[in-house]
Design an enzyme around this catalytic site. Sequence first.
Site, short mmCIF file in Angstrom:
data_model
loop_
_atom_site.label_atom_id
_atom_site.label_comp_id
_atom_site.label_asym_id
_atom_site.label_seq_id
_atom_site.Cartn_x
_atom_site.Cartn_y
_atom_site.Cartn_z
N TYR A 149 1.07 -1.39 -0.60
CA TYR A 149 0.11 -0.12 0.46
C TYR A 149 0.88 0.87 0.01
O TYR A 149 0.63 2.07 -0.81
CB TYR A 149 -0.82 0.38 1.51
N LYS A 153 1.20 4.17 -3.24
CA LYS A 153 0.64 4.99 -2.31
C LYS A 153 2.07 6.38 -2.64
O LYS A 153 2.02 7.53 -3.27
CB LYS A 153 0.22 5.96 -1.43
#
Length: 254
Positions: A149, A153
Amino acid sequence: MSQRLAGKVAVVTGGGRGIGLGITQRFLEEGARVAIVQRNAPDGSLLNEQAVFVQADLSSSADCAKAVDTTYSHFGSLDILVNNAGIMFEKTIEEMSEADWDQMMAINLKAPFLLTKRAMPFLRHRHRGSIINIGSIEGIGSNPGHPAYSASKAGIHGFTAAVAVDHGRDGVRCNAIAPGWINSDLSEEYINSLPDSARMRRELLAMHPVGRLGEPRDVGNLAVWLASDESSFVTGQVYVIDGGRTKKLPLPVS
């Protein structure tokens, strides 16, 4: 008071829930017409002449292209692209499979690339396009168990800068919003699933200097400004919206 997005058309991926819903609602209030692009239909009360649902599996390149083309065909223009849809799971590198990694990158990083690529000719057309990517404070730091994740990002933040540099000459701006903790149905379910949810809520509040948690409309308010002509000299930036959380140094607790 005039509506800041009057006459503009926006695509908002994942625009029917959570942060995406906050953005959609604020865009509609400011006069934009919005295509809500996601896998499942949103609440029907959202949909009218000003807002339509475009079904798409964002892991599919064909569906990404179809979503942009359908929006343009329906509304006759495209001014704003919000790459909001994303997924998150908690697995360390050792726990994660290659398929897990690929899934995270497909939704969180590849889909924004595909959507941006397809939308660019339309955004360029009126020389006033705005792309808003939803990153995360986890593109700057990380919570435990979030290597995929956080990587996705951080990639979105870098992608934002690159698109801004390449396409400023086309009249297309690209910025990112990096939210912290934002209240949503999913975050409520997570807190309520914990053995001591009351303690979790107290500790979460203590992490935020503003004394509250974020709401989807907080992100929506910033997105409106980035989508509007008021921010016409702003591009390539990552705006952290986290109630001061990342600026507060933790103290040891006995």
